[in-house]
Design an enzyme around this catalytic site. Structure first.
Site, PDB file in Angstrom:
ATOM      1  N   ALA A  74      26.155  36.014  76.842  1.00 28.45           N
ATOM      2  CA  ALA A  74      27.493  36.116  78.094  1.00 28.45           C
ATOM      3  C   ALA A  74      28.975  35.689  77.042  1.00 28.45           C
ATOM      4  CB  ALA A  74      27.311  35.156  78.846  1.00 28.45           C
ATOM      5  N   ALA A  75      29.845  36.899  77.106  1.00 31.21           N
ATOM      6  CA  ALA A  75      30.658  36.672  76.392  1.00 31.21           C
ATOM      7  C   ALA A  75      31.785  37.512  75.611  1.00 31.21           C
ATOM      8  CB  ALA A  75      30.477  36.123  74.524  1.00 31.21           C
ATOM      9  N   TYR A 142      39.154  35.617  68.394  1.00 26.31           N
ATOM     10  CA  TYR A 142      37.845  36.485  69.477  1.00 26.31           C
ATOM     11  C   TYR A 142      36.871  35.589  67.981  1.00 26.31           C
ATOM     12  CZ  TYR A 142      32.933  38.320  68.715  1.00 26.31           C
ATOM     13  OH  TYR A 142      31.253  38.748  68.581  1.00 26.31           O
ATOM     14  N   PHE A 170      25.776  40.144  62.241  1.00 29.14           N
ATOM     15  CA  PHE A 170      26.857  40.848  61.060  1.00 29.14           C
ATOM     16  C   PHE A 170      26.720  42.620  61.809  1.00 29.14           C
ATOM     17  CE2 PHE A 170      27.844  38.978  56.904  1.00 29.14           C
ATOM     18  CZ  PHE A 170      27.547  38.049  57.301  1.00 29.14           C
ATOM     19  N   ASP A 280      40.230  44.502  59.582  1.00 31.97           N
ATOM     20  CA  ASP A 280      39.199  45.263  59.139  1.00 31.97           C
ATOM     21  C   ASP A 280      38.751  44.412  57.624  1.00 31.97           C
ATOM     22  OD1 ASP A 280      37.760  46.156  61.396  1.00 31.97           O
ATOM     23  OD2 ASP A 280      38.397  47.817  60.537  1.00 31.97           O
TER      24      ASP A 280
HETATM   25  N1  UDP Z   1      34.984  52.788  62.603  1.00 30.21           N
HETATM   26  C1  UDP Z   1      35.091  53.646  62.473  1.00 30.21           C
HETATM   27  N2  UDP Z   1      35.487  54.375  63.078  1.00 30.21           N
HETATM   28  C2  UDP Z   1      34.960  53.774  65.038  1.00 30.21           C
HETATM   29  C3  UDP Z   1      35.042  52.826  64.578  1.00 30.21           C
HETATM   30  C4  UDP Z   1      34.789  51.907  64.097  1.00 30.21           C
HETATM   31  O1  UDP Z   1      35.260  53.618  61.321  1.00 30.21           O
HETATM   32  O2  UDP Z   1      35.040  55.158  65.678  1.00 30.21           O
HETATM   33  C5  UDP Z   1      34.815  51.499  61.353  1.00 30.21           C
HETATM   34  C6  UDP Z   1      35.563  49.915  61.129  1.00 30.21           C
HETATM   35  O3  UDP Z   1      36.952  50.160  61.321  1.00 30.21           O
HETATM   36  C7  UDP Z   1      34.567  48.594  60.171  1.00 30.21           C
HETATM   37  C8  UDP Z   1      33.254  49.485  60.290  1.00 30.21           C
HETATM   38  O4  UDP Z   1      33.480  51.039  61.144  1.00 30.21           O
HETATM   39  O5  UDP Z   1      35.006  49.560  58.904  1.00 30.21           O
HETATM   40  C9  UDP Z   1      32.524  48.882  61.390  1.00 30.21           C
HETATM   41  O6  UDP Z   1      33.254  48.653  63.248  1.00 30.21           O
HETATM   42  P1  UDP Z   1      32.142  47.958  64.293  1.00 30.21           P
HETATM   43  O7  UDP Z   1      33.639  49.020  65.228  1.00 30.21           O
HETATM   44  O8  UDP Z   1      31.482  49.079  64.681  1.00 30.21           O
HETATM   45  O9  UDP Z   1      32.063  46.500  63.491  1.00 30.21           O
HETATM   46  P2  UDP Z   1      33.186  45.408  63.704  1.00 30.21           P
HETATM   47  O10 UDP Z   1      32.379  45.860  61.670  1.00 30.21           O
HETATM   48  O11 UDP Z   1      34.221  46.054  63.924  1.00 30.21           O
HETATM   49  O12 UDP Z   1      31.953  44.418  63.848  1.00 30.21           O
END
Ligand code: UDP
Length: 324
Positions: A74-75, A142, A170, A280
């Protein structure tokens, strides 16, 4: 074993609950349904609707249940939201979590299994898979909130003898036959791309095409939710304690993920290129050898095709998610 699972109505928690039950464990789910879905809680589990902010409720629930292990899913988990509302993240992910830790200590729980994240590493400047020794330097509240909880686990073990396993996930992805990924606000790549395949959005978005990667888009390590759940079950074995990365050691770019979604769904899935999303890192790939060596973890669905295929099967069978 008797396992008390917080957040067991959410995406990762619900599928871990399903796998725990399939492995003949007894499960009680505690969830406030702020993100989770009641229908995602397997019928074989007991369900308590409650909030970790209510200290008496959680102390009483764990004391009454007398579990041998607690799994804490839960978070709140949206990086972007944590940058605009840090209070929400520190309050829920840290302060409310203390109530659960205390409940576990008071009830004499033997093992605490925690959902941590690769976001605790921040922006690692390594091009090799990240091991658990990589310095942890979160770049958002986060990741920081999860790291703070990891720190509390170290102290609770030392001072109260609470054994723990913390998994640094991951990119958890994919679905089980029955249970899937549905959030009130969806920010993750694979479900957003599959919405286009379902005809629910016109195009998907690629955030950033100028990263120092072969095709210019970010590289991530996607791990099947069922493999992730299996690691949690292995963590219940006596004597297992510590921090473990969970990933496949393989990276896929955003473009590769979209292409795999096209192949698996048979749909064209138009994509538009947009600016980078804040925060990112270019490349996040897990070194998970420790989980393989110490827990005996064996991922079964390690290819991106298998992961996307399971997600597509669930999303196409449940186009409206759990409300359908
Ligand atoms: N991403 C994207 N389009 C989207 C959602 C995510 O290009 O609609 C990219 C995001 O910038 C990152 C990768 O996909 O480089 C994975 O993002 P996600 O949010 O799935 O997971 P995260 O790695 O942030 O936990």
């Amino acid at each position: 074993m008797k396992v008390f699972v917080t957040g067991g109505a959410g995406y990762i928690g619900s599928i871990c609950v399903e796998e725990l039950l399939n492995a003949d464990h007894l499960v009680t789910v505690f969830d406030n349904l702020s993100e989770g879905h009641r229908v995602a809680v397997d019928e074989r589990a007991q369900f308590i609707e409650g909030c970790l902010s209510d200290r008496e409720t959680i102390l009483n629930a764990v004391a009454a249940d007398q579990p041998e292990a607690v799994m804490h899913f839960a978070a709140f988990a949206q990086v972007g939201e944590s940058m605009t509302d840090p209070s929400k993240y520190f309050r829920n992910n840290v302060a409310n979590g203390i109530n659960l830790l205390d409940a576990a200590v008071e009830a004499g729980v033997k093992k605490f299994v925690f959902s941590s994240t690769a976001a605790t590493y921040g922006m690692p400047d390594t091009t090799v898979p990240i091991t658990e020794q990589e310095p942890q330097k979160p770049i958002n509240p986060y990741g920081e909130s999860k790291l703070m909880f990891e720190t509390m686990l170290k102290w609770y073990r030392e001072l109260h003898g609470l054994e723990f396993v913390a998994f640094r996930y991951f990119n958890a992805a994919g679905c089980s036959e029955k249970l899937g990924e549905e959030r009130r606000v969806e920010t993750h790549l694979i479900p957003n791309v599959l919405r286009v395949a379902l005809g629910q959005a016109k195009q998907c978005r690629i955030f950033g095409t100028d990263y120092p990667t072969p095709d210019g888009t970010c590289i991530r390590d996607y791990i099947h939710i069922i493999d992730l759940a299996q690691a949690h079950i292995l963590a219940l074995k006596p004597g297992k304690c510590g921090f473990y990365n969970l990933g496949n050691g393989e990276g896929y770019s955003v473009r590769e993920v979209i292409e795999t979604c096209r192949q698996v769904s048979g749909k064209p899935i138009p994509a538009i290129e947009e600016a980078r999303r804040d925060g990112d890192p270019a490349r996040l790939i897990a070194g998970s050898q420790k989980a393989i060596d110490e827990l005996g973890w064996k991922p079964r669905y390690a290819t991106l095709e298998q992961i996307v295929d399971s997600a597509w099967r669930w999303h196409s069978a449940h186009p409206n998610g759990y409300s359908g």
